[in-house]
Design an enzyme around this catalytic site. Structure first.
Site, PDB file in Angstrom:
ATOM      1  N   ARG A  21      20.427 -64.547 -14.990  1.00 25.50           N
ATOM      2  CA  ARG A  21      20.658 -63.240 -14.515  1.00 25.50           C
ATOM      3  C   ARG A  21      20.535 -63.263 -12.980  1.00 25.50           C
ATOM      4  O   ARG A  21      21.177 -62.388 -12.318  1.00 25.50           O
ATOM      5  CB  ARG A  21      19.711 -62.316 -15.420  1.00 25.50           C
ATOM      6  CG  ARG A  21      19.986 -62.124 -16.844  1.00 25.50           C
ATOM      7  CD  ARG A  21      18.870 -61.378 -17.420  1.00 25.50           C
ATOM      8  NE  ARG A  21      17.803 -62.075 -17.284  1.00 25.50           N
ATOM      9  CZ  ARG A  21      16.667 -61.227 -17.126  1.00 25.50           C
ATOM     10  NH1 ARG A  21      16.446 -60.084 -17.386  1.00 25.50           N
ATOM     11  NH2 ARG A  21      15.415 -61.949 -17.013  1.00 25.50           N
ATOM     12  N   ASN A  39      19.828 -59.964 -20.518  1.00 25.44           N
ATOM     13  CA  ASN A  39      19.571 -60.850 -21.850  1.00 25.44           C
ATOM     14  C   ASN A  39      19.710 -60.112 -23.063  1.00 25.44           C
ATOM     15  O   ASN A  39      19.149 -58.957 -23.079  1.00 25.44           O
ATOM     16  CB  ASN A  39      18.115 -61.496 -21.630  1.00 25.44           C
ATOM     17  CG  ASN A  39      18.139 -62.457 -20.665  1.00 25.44           C
ATOM     18  OD1 ASN A  39      18.922 -62.945 -19.962  1.00 25.44           O
ATOM     19  ND2 ASN A  39      16.699 -62.845 -20.563  1.00 25.44           N
TER      20      ASN A  39
END
Length: 93
Positions: A21, A39
């Protein structure tokens, strides 16, 4: 002026706990994209990004590799309506 598009990427493989990320945010910002990365409970990562077709294509190519510790197995891509995100951020579950 280029047209803004919205794409949704879902990445599977070893993509959590490997700075996927954070690395995506860096790459998206470099490309001038806005949106987010998060996520998912099933171990995948979802990215929603908006910007030019060329920048989105470049992000897709990057997503297929990811950061060095990632092991990307699959990237699925779909389109959606433009949301007008103010920046590229990381979302939490």
């Amino acid at each position: 002026m280029s047209t803004v598009e919205h794409r949704i990427f879902r990445i599977s493989g070893v993509v959590q706990g490997v700075f996927y990320r954070q690395s995506t945010r860096t790459e998206a910002r470099r490309l001038g994209l806005v949106g987010y990365a998060r996520n998912n409970e099933d171990g995948t990562v979802t990215i929603e990004a908006e910007g030019s077709v060329a920048a989105l294509d470049a992000l897709e190519a990057w997503c297929r590799q990811g950061p060095p510790a990632a092991r990307v197995e699959q990237v699925t891509v779909s389109s959606g309506p433009v949301q007008g995100y103010p920046e590229f951020a990381i979302q939490r579950l």
